[in-house]
Design an enzyme around this catalytic site. Structure first.
Site, PDB file in Angstrom:
ATOM      1  N   SER A  99      82.474 -23.620 -17.686  1.00 43.06           N
ATOM      2  CA  SER A  99      82.286 -23.088 -19.030  1.00 43.06           C
ATOM      3  C   SER A  99      83.131 -21.831 -19.278  1.00 43.06           C
ATOM      4  O   SER A  99      84.345 -21.883 -19.251  1.00 43.06           O
ATOM      5  CB  SER A  99      80.799 -22.818 -19.254  1.00 43.06           C
ATOM      6  OG  SER A  99      80.520 -22.507 -20.577  1.00 43.06           O
ATOM      7  N   ASP A 239      84.830 -21.817 -25.974  1.00 43.39           N
ATOM      8  CA  ASP A 239      84.914 -21.410 -24.570  1.00 43.39           C
ATOM      9  C   ASP A 239      85.600 -22.511 -23.768  1.00 43.39           C
ATOM     10  O   ASP A 239      86.125 -23.473 -24.332  1.00 43.39           O
ATOM     11  CB  ASP A 239      83.536 -21.067 -24.010  1.00 43.39           C
ATOM     12  CG  ASP A 239      82.596 -22.259 -23.987  1.00 43.39           C
ATOM     13  OD1 ASP A 239      82.822 -23.211 -24.766  1.00 43.39           O
ATOM     14  OD2 ASP A 239      81.639 -22.254 -23.195  1.00 43.39           O
ATOM     15  N   ASP A 241      84.829 -25.087 -21.920  1.00 45.74           N
ATOM     16  CA  ASP A 241      84.476 -26.508 -22.070  1.00 45.74           C
ATOM     17  C   ASP A 241      84.065 -26.862 -23.491  1.00 45.74           C
ATOM     18  O   ASP A 241      83.601 -27.969 -23.757  1.00 45.74           O
ATOM     19  CB  ASP A 241      83.374 -26.908 -21.089  1.00 45.74           C
ATOM     20  CG  ASP A 241      82.054 -26.206 -21.351  1.00 45.74           C
ATOM     21  OD1 ASP A 241      82.054 -25.119 -21.968  1.00 45.74           O
ATOM     22  OD2 ASP A 241      81.000 -26.729 -20.933  1.00 45.74           O
ATOM     23  N   ASP A 243      81.637 -26.010 -25.525  1.00 42.96           N
ATOM     24  CA  ASP A 243      80.272 -26.218 -26.012  1.00 42.96           C
ATOM     25  C   ASP A 243      79.766 -24.979 -26.755  1.00 42.96           C
ATOM     26  O   ASP A 243      78.650 -24.962 -27.246  1.00 42.96           O
ATOM     27  CB  ASP A 243      79.308 -26.628 -24.892  1.00 42.96           C
ATOM     28  CG  ASP A 243      79.144 -25.584 -23.803  1.00 42.96           C
ATOM     29  OD1 ASP A 243      79.845 -24.551 -23.843  1.00 42.96           O
ATOM     30  OD2 ASP A 243      78.327 -25.808 -22.891  1.00 42.96           O
TER      31      ASP A 243
END
Length: 447
Positions: A99, A239, A241, A243
């Site tokens: 992340s 960010d 990834d 999400d």
């Protein structure tokens, strides 16, 4: 939290905390667990970290050795893995990402067949297998050995899904996108271009080590500059990834997850699309959000930090919208997890349908100054429960009274304790945060 799996999967420094052997065993267990009565199908996505390829191959080796077929989405976002898993009847999905963490960290997040984060009891069984408590699992042999399938088409279907959610064209809208040199670089600009926006995309050149490096939702300054210098209507930062989403209004001001919840919650309520007129927040949400919600007739729930807990509350109570200050926002009608690109599309809908700028939409919320400090510690639980630390926290809470608050909690993803203070001024926030941080140092708990 388990021994290896925290609130957001198995995460740590690559080949230090999370190793290729761990990844192989996770694959071995999942291939066996889901393949006991049929040929298991598992879909895998990854972000742009250098180690993501290493972990992908280790997971595939474990899965196929246990007889499962592995479908590779390649570089893609966490929410796309969730979407493909639940809409295309996969037994589970795996996202390889840490992340917002630096490039040298990585993680394995497992998503069940419904697109939700894997059940804690299954994670516990994986941990037992990693530690050798379950014995060896059978290897697939001959034609039972699994295979890999190039599944880039699944990512393309997700892109098509995002485009389909827009209520109108983005023509004449000037939009900045900070893709954090991460997963969003291969998706976000394509979506906005297809919808007609004049798109200014930055940090779209991943090299394996620059993911989240002074960019994206945790370093919003570059997007603020991009919006101001190019006179854009709005900017969105994701960010690693994708999400999470943090927005920037046309004046370059930050619009965090709390403000996004308010803007979208109020809009959905006005259109009778907000179930029970309630949004789900976490204990980290700002007091200013709650005061604005009270004025707007918006109800709210508070959960522990983590979009996992937000979503559990939403499912249990059939709520439409929930999220975190950090930018994890969940629209339950469209997704089962936080989705940064989806969130930005929903914000575009509000702006276009109401014909208002983002600064106008957020002006009713007066955010309290807030300071969050991370203290790296040897033992998170021991630190939080230390009597001297507890006394320091109680002293600050008493001093703040009803004009602020202090929250000290363990990170679910890093070896740190987070100290957060809200108060009437930045000076008070810093004073009280440092007051508690100094006690942690004096007690020899920091590293």
């Amino acid at each position: 939290m388990g021994k290896y799996f925290g609130t957001d999967g198995f995460r740590g420094e690559a080949n230090e905390v999370l190793t290729v052997e761990h990844a192989f065993k996770v694959g071995r267990f999942l291939g066996w667990y889901y393949g006991q009565d049929h040929k298991a199908r598992v879909v895998i996505g990854k972000d742009t970290r250098r180690s993501s390829y290493m972990f992908e191959y280790a997971l595939v080796a474990g899965l196929t050795a246990s007889g499962a077929n592995a479908y590779l989405l390649h570089v893609t976002t966490t929410p796309s893995v969730s979407y493909v898993t639940r809409t295309e009847n996969f037994d589970c999905g795996i996202m390889i990402s840490a992340s917002h963490n630096p490039f040298y960290d990585n993680g394995i997040k497992v998503i069940n067949g419904k697109g939700h984060k894997l059940e804690a009891e299954v994670e516990a069984e994986i941990e037992k297998y990693i530690d050798g408590e379950l014995g060896e699992l059978p290897f697939a042999k001959k034609e039972a050995i699994g295979c890999t399938v190039d599944y880039a088409a699944g990512r393309n279907r997700y892109i098509g899904y995002l485009i389909s959610l827009a209520t109108r064209s983005f023509e004449n809208m000037r939009v900045g996108l900070d893709c954090s040199n991460g997963s969003a670089f291969s998706i976000a600009k394509s979506v906005y271009d297809a919808l007609g926006a004049k798109t200014y995309a930055i940090h779209c050149e991943p090299n394996g080590t620059n993911i989240n490096a002074e960019c994206g939702s945790t370093h919003i300054e570059k997007l603020q500059t991009c919006v101001r210098e190019n006179k854009l209507d709005v900017g969105f930062a994701y960010d690693g990834d994708a999400d999470r989403c943090i927005a920037v209004d046309e004046n370059g001001n930050v619009v965090d997850g709390d403000l996004i919840l308010y803007v979208c919650g109020k809009y959905l309520k006005e259109n009778n699309r907000l179930n029970q007129d309630t949004i789900v927040t976490t204990v980290m949400s700002n007091l200013g959000l709650y005061k604005a919600c009270d004025r707007a007739g918006l109800r709210y729930e508070k959960t522990a930090v983590g979009d996992k807990y937000v979503y559990e509350n939403m499912v249990q109570n059939k709520y439409s919208l929930g999220g975190e200050q950090s930018g994890h926002i969940i629209f339950s009608k469209h997704a089962t997890t936080g989705d940064g690109i989806l969130t930005s599309l929903m914000m575009m809908e509000v702006m276009l349908e109401k014909k208002q700028s983002l600064s106008k939409l957020t002006e009713e919320v007066k955010i309290y100054p807030q300071l969050l400090k991370n203290i790296r510690v040897e033992d998170k639980k021991k630190t939080r429960e230390n009597p001297a630390v507890e006394a320091a926290v109680e002293k600050v809470a008493a001093a703040l009274g009803d004009d602020g608050r202090i929250l000290v909690r363990e990170s679910g993803t890093e070896p740190v304790v987070r100290i957060m203070v809200e108060a009437s001024s930045d000076e008070l926030c810093e004073q009280y945060v440092n007051q508690v941080a100094e006690v942690i140092q004096e007690q020899g708990l920091a590293v």
